[in-house]
Design a protein around this motif. Structure first.
Motif, PDB file in Angstrom:
ATOM      1  N   THR A  34      38.429  38.470  31.699  1.00  0.00           N
ATOM      2  CA  THR A  34      37.853  37.941  32.928  1.00  0.00           C
ATOM      3  C   THR A  34      36.466  38.517  33.168  1.00  0.00           C
ATOM      4  OG1 THR A  34      40.061  37.743  33.890  1.00  0.00           O
ATOM      5  CG2 THR A  34      38.210  37.680  35.420  1.00  0.00           C
ATOM      6  N   VAL A  35      35.527  37.640  33.524  1.00  0.00           N
ATOM      7  CA  VAL A  35      34.202  38.069  33.983  1.00  0.00           C
ATOM      8  C   VAL A  35      34.257  38.077  35.502  1.00  0.00           C
ATOM      9  CG1 VAL A  35      31.736  37.551  34.013  1.00  0.00           C
ATOM     10  CG2 VAL A  35      33.094  37.035  31.973  1.00  0.00           C
ATOM     11  N   GLN A  36      33.829  39.193  36.103  1.00  0.00           N
ATOM     12  CA  GLN A  36      33.872  39.323  37.553  1.00  0.00           C
ATOM     13  C   GLN A  36      32.503  39.708  38.107  1.00  0.00           C
ATOM     14  OE1 GLN A  36      36.959  42.359  37.995  1.00  0.00           O
ATOM     15  NE2 GLN A  36      38.420  40.755  38.536  1.00  0.00           N
ATOM     16  N   ARG A  37      32.309  39.444  39.418  1.00  0.00           N
ATOM     17  CA  ARG A  37      31.090  39.877  40.096  1.00  0.00           C
ATOM     18  C   ARG A  37      31.446  40.464  41.459  1.00  0.00           C
ATOM     19  NH1 ARG A  37      27.716  34.492  42.018  1.00  0.00           N
ATOM     20  NH2 ARG A  37      29.198  33.835  43.614  1.00  0.00           N
ATOM     21  N   TRP A  44      35.967  42.802  43.804  1.00  0.00           N
ATOM     22  CA  TRP A  44      35.568  41.951  42.679  1.00  0.00           C
ATOM     23  C   TRP A  44      36.106  40.543  42.819  1.00  0.00           C
ATOM     24  CZ3 TRP A  44      31.966  43.587  39.425  1.00  0.00           C
ATOM     25  CH2 TRP A  44      31.696  44.953  39.404  1.00  0.00           C
ATOM     26  N   PHE A  45      35.305  39.558  42.387  1.00  0.00           N
ATOM     27  CA  PHE A  45      35.657  38.145  42.405  1.00  0.00           C
ATOM     28  C   PHE A  45      35.582  37.591  40.990  1.00  0.00           C
ATOM     29  CE2 PHE A  45      33.771  39.281  46.447  1.00  0.00           C
ATOM     30  CZ  PHE A  45      34.746  38.854  47.333  1.00  0.00           C
ATOM     31  N   TYR A  65      26.688  42.807  41.030  1.00  0.00           N
ATOM     32  CA  TYR A  65      27.244  43.612  39.945  1.00  0.00           C
ATOM     33  C   TYR A  65      28.163  42.703  39.137  1.00  0.00           C
ATOM     34  CZ  TYR A  65      25.753  47.827  42.384  1.00  0.00           C
ATOM     35  OH  TYR A  65      25.007  48.802  42.988  1.00  0.00           O
ATOM     36  N   PHE A  66      28.121  42.852  37.821  1.00  0.00           N
ATOM     37  CA  PHE A  66      28.989  42.087  36.930  1.00  0.00           C
ATOM     38  C   PHE A  66      29.759  43.042  36.032  1.00  0.00           C
ATOM     39  CE2 PHE A  66      25.695  39.103  38.081  1.00  0.00           C
ATOM     40  CZ  PHE A  66      26.354  37.895  38.185  1.00  0.00           C
ATOM     41  N   LYS A  71      42.589  42.097  33.414  1.00  0.00           N
ATOM     42  CA  LYS A  71      43.340  42.442  34.623  1.00  0.00           C
ATOM     43  C   LYS A  71      44.781  42.831  34.269  1.00  0.00           C
ATOM     44  CE  LYS A  71      42.668  39.372  37.943  1.00  0.00           C
ATOM     45  NZ  LYS A  71      42.373  38.095  38.626  1.00  0.00           N
ATOM     46  N   THR A  72      45.447  43.464  35.208  1.00  0.00           N
ATOM     47  CA  THR A  72      46.842  43.873  35.031  1.00  0.00           C
ATOM     48  C   THR A  72      47.704  42.651  34.714  1.00  0.00           C
ATOM     49  OG1 THR A  72      46.536  45.727  36.527  1.00  0.00           O
ATOM     50  CG2 THR A  72      48.799  44.985  36.166  1.00  0.00           C
TER      51      THR A  72
END
Length: 85
Positions: A34-37, A44-45, A65-66, A71-72
């Motif tokens: 997953t890419v998050q920002r 985080w989204f 921020y990226f 993820k779990t």
């Protein structure tokens, strides 16, 4: 960075407004990457998800921020080589 477990992410990178960034995902793995920002590097989204190697380029609309990671509950096996720059 090599990722070999769930709930593991690259260090957060601050990308300023209008700047181009690259995401690199490679390796042999069974997982969802997953890419998050985030605005504050705490909440985080999700932006995008990958289940295979990928190279992507993006442009930050404002300062964010990226990070890239797993993820779990989304890691089964292998090694993911992830980078964002």
């Amino acid at each position: 960075m090599n990722i070999t477990a769930q709930n593991t992410f690259t260090p957060a990178v601050l990308i300023q407004s209008g700047n181009i960034f690259d995401v690199s995902i490679s390796g042999t793995f069974v997982a969802t990457v997953t890419v998050q920002r985030s605005k504050d590097a705490a909440t985080w989204f999700d932006l995008d998800k990958f289940t295979a190697a990928a190279e992507k380029t993006g442009v930050s609309g404002s300062a964010w921020y990226f990070r890239v990671g797993v993820k779990t509950g989304e890691f089964t096996s292998g090694t993911i080589v992830a980078a964002i720059y």
